[in-house]
Write an enzyme that holds these catalytic residues in place. Structure first.
Site, PDB file in Angstrom:
ATOM      1  N   ASN A   1     -10.559   0.980   1.932  1.00 42.25           N
ATOM      2  CA  ASN A   1      -9.105   0.953   1.742  1.00 42.25           C
ATOM      3  C   ASN A   1      -8.817   0.723   0.258  1.00 42.25           C
ATOM      4  O   ASN A   1      -8.917  -0.398  -0.231  1.00 42.25           O
ATOM      5  CB  ASN A   1      -8.488  -0.153   2.599  1.00 42.25           C
ATOM      6  CG  ASN A   1      -6.969  -0.194   2.487  1.00 42.25           C
ATOM      7  OD1 ASN A   1      -6.372   0.459   1.643  1.00 42.25           O
ATOM      8  ND2 ASN A   1      -6.345  -0.990   3.347  1.00 42.25           N
TER       9      ASN A   1
ATOM     10  N   HIS B   1      -1.752  20.045   6.644  1.00 42.34           N
ATOM     11  CA  HIS B   1      -2.657  18.937   6.339  1.00 42.34           C
ATOM     12  C   HIS B   1      -1.877  17.622   6.328  1.00 42.34           C
ATOM     13  O   HIS B   1      -0.708  17.586   5.948  1.00 42.34           O
ATOM     14  CB  HIS B   1      -3.331  19.143   4.982  1.00 42.34           C
ATOM     15  CG  HIS B   1      -3.920  20.507   4.804  1.00 42.34           C
ATOM     16  ND1 HIS B   1      -5.108  20.884   5.393  1.00 42.34           N
ATOM     17  CD2 HIS B   1      -3.462  21.596   4.119  1.00 42.34           C
ATOM     18  CE1 HIS B   1      -5.374  22.143   5.069  1.00 42.34           C
ATOM     19  NE2 HIS B   1      -4.389  22.599   4.302  1.00 42.34           N
TER      20      HIS B   1
ATOM     21  N   CYS C   1       0.807  -1.227   0.000  1.00 41.23           N
ATOM     22  CA  CYS C   1       0.000   0.000   0.000  1.00 41.23           C
ATOM     23  C   CYS C   1       0.837   1.272   0.000  1.00 41.23           C
ATOM     24  O   CYS C   1       0.295   2.356  -0.231  1.00 41.23           O
ATOM     25  CB  CYS C   1      -0.933   0.002   1.211  1.00 41.23           C
ATOM     26  SG  CYS C   1      -2.124  -1.365   1.227  1.00 41.23           S
TER      27      CYS C   1
ATOM     28  N   HIS D   1      12.505   1.397   5.007  1.00 39.24           N
ATOM     29  CA  HIS D   1      12.285  -0.040   4.795  1.00 39.24           C
ATOM     30  C   HIS D   1      12.834  -0.808   5.995  1.00 39.24           C
ATOM     31  O   HIS D   1      14.009  -0.702   6.321  1.00 39.24           O
ATOM     32  CB  HIS D   1      12.998  -0.493   3.517  1.00 39.24           C
ATOM     33  CG  HIS D   1      12.398  -1.718   2.898  1.00 39.24           C
ATOM     34  ND1 HIS D   1      12.192  -2.881   3.605  1.00 39.24           N
ATOM     35  CD2 HIS D   1      11.960  -1.962   1.637  1.00 39.24           C
ATOM     36  CE1 HIS D   1      11.650  -3.788   2.803  1.00 39.24           C
ATOM     37  NE2 HIS D   1      11.498  -3.260   1.607  1.00 39.24           N
TER      38      HIS D   1
END
Length: 451
Positions: free
Chosen positions: A393, A356, A224, A303
């Site tokens: 999602n 934001h 994702c 990562h």
């Protein structure tokens, strides 16, 4: 983590390196390579144009001295133009909204799952419970093919859904930007689970008849957070190909992530993933600054794959019947916290603070935990929560539906910074910061939040 994360959100995280000393270990060799490319390109330009310009300046200074000053000013501005690397601008983006007949309520979901005959009673009750706690509303979108009795994942269904959402997003983007597809130099497409031959990026090239020398990349299996990775790759390519357009497409194909078995460990993702795709047009053309919506300010990729717990926290598996599904471990929340902390530490000092924030709308629990850990306000979380409720999602494209929400509500003002955060398998936490170059009026056409 809370103290450091809150500092970053409210005023920036200060650099931990000694004052005045550059952190050479933080640089990646790819940037050194890009630097050499930029230097060679610049040297070639000066070799061609500098001698005749100098001769012109000498001639004017001798015979037309009144023009010497304006010509000197012009030369200085020209040199500044070539010595200053161009920025990456976001011209516009589009998020696909599927047709209304693909809307699905929670009760419809359970009813169709029961009628499919693919799930036993335990599996049905588990999905009902997860749906009730998911934070997803009654108007998200799903392909009905997954509820067919005896359904198994297949390429035909995956390709059909991919064509629908990808072409839908790109069509809206091209209509909004008015850019000729022949002018697109770079194409980067990311899709986590569905990887076809030919690739999905090749499918886009074939459909839109892009140029034969298009720089095309297809990212798969990166989860994702791959949308930010795609932006990063496009950014590097735009730096290597100055004055170009890059098309970035992010999606996930629900009909290929669907699990039709009864292994309780593989069922929860069924309740979260929904149809969607986003297309983004980037440019490294200086002239596009005047019509661009945003400028890319900073991008950080983290990562944690070196750690076994992180690496195995999300993976595609097969059950004992050979049916594939996504497995999400119980440790994923803690893994995500560590990845986010590392990403924030790398992000460095950012002032002013973000106006934001767009957090990947994966689930209500994830958003609640990030809300608490970063000490965010309800207004900070509004775009993420509303996106989860309305669209579910949508994986890597989720952060673009959230930015579209902010535009729809006319919240993006000139100078505002928006921080997009994505999490994905591996385990990865990637984030990107954009700066609004103008007041963004609510789009009338290519916005999925328009009624």
């Amino acid at each position: 983590m809370e103290k450091e994360a809150t500092k970053m959100v409210n005023g920036g995280v200060k650099s931990k390196s000694p004052k005045g000393s550059p952190d050479f270990l933080g640089y990646n060799l790819r940037y050194v390579k890009l630097g050499y490319i930029y230097l060679l390109s610049l040297s070639r330009t000066f070799c061609f144009f500098l001698p005749p310009l100098l001769l012109l300046f000498i001639f004017v200074s001798r015979f037309l001295p009144i023009l010497a000053f304006p010509l000197s000013t012009f030369f200085i501005l020209l040199i500044y133009h070539y010595l200053t690397p161009s920025s990456v601008f976001l011209l516009d983006f589009s998020c696909y909204r599927p047709p209304d007949h693909l809307k699905i309520t929670k009760s419809d979901f359970i009813e169709l799952a029961m009628k499919s005959g693919n799930f036993n009673e335990t599996a049905i009750e588990l999905q009902r419970k997860v749906l009730d706690q998911s934070g997803i509303g009654e108007e998200s979108y799903m392909p009905r093919v997954v509820f067919k009795p005896g359904h198994r994942v297949n390429l035909r269904d995956g390709r059909e859904e991919a064509a629908m959402v990808i072409f839908g997003a790109i069509d809206e983007l091209l209509a909004a930007t008015k850019i000729n597809v022949k002018h697109i130099k770079i194409l980067v497409l990311n899709c986590g689970v569905l990887n076809t031959t030919p690739s999905l990026s090749a499918m886009v090239i074939n459909h839109y008849k892009l140029r034969h020398n298009t720089e095309s990349y297809n990212l798969g299996g990166m989860g994702c957070s791959a949308g930010v990775i795609a932006i990063d790759l496009a950014k590097d390519l735009l730096n290597a190909h100055q004055g170009s357009y890059a098309l970035v497409v992010s999606t996930e194909i629900v009909s290929f992530t669907w699990y039709s078995g009864n292994d309780v460990a593989l069922l929860p993702p069924n309740c979260f993933f929904r149809m969607g795709a986003a297309a983004v047009m980037l440019s490294s053309r200086r002239i596009d600054r005047w019509r661009a919506k945003y400028q890319l300010m900073q991008l950080v990729r983290t990562h944690k794959g070196m750690e076994d717990t992180s690496y195995k926290s999300i993976e595609l598996r097969e059950d004992r019947d050979g049916k594939q599904g996504l497995y999400v471990s119980r440790d994923v929340m803690e893994v995500g916290r560590h990845a986010l902390k590392a990403n924030i530490a790398t992000l460095g000092r950012l002032e002013p603070s973000f106006e934001h924030i767009c957090v990947l709308a994966s689930s209500k629990k994830v958003l609640d935990d990030i809300h608490k850990d970063l000490k965010l306000t309800e207004e900070n979380m509004e775009a993420s929560r509303r996106t989860l409720e309305r669209f579910g999602n949508t994986s890597s494209s989720s952060i673009w539906y959230e930015l579209a929400y902010l535009e729809h509500k006319a919240k993006m003002k000139r100078g505002d910074r928006v921080w997009q955060i994505g999490f994905g398998s591996g385990f990865k936490c990637n984030s990107v910061v954009w700066k609004a170059l103008k007041n963004i009026d609510p789009p009338r056409h290519n916005n999925p939040w328009n009624l």
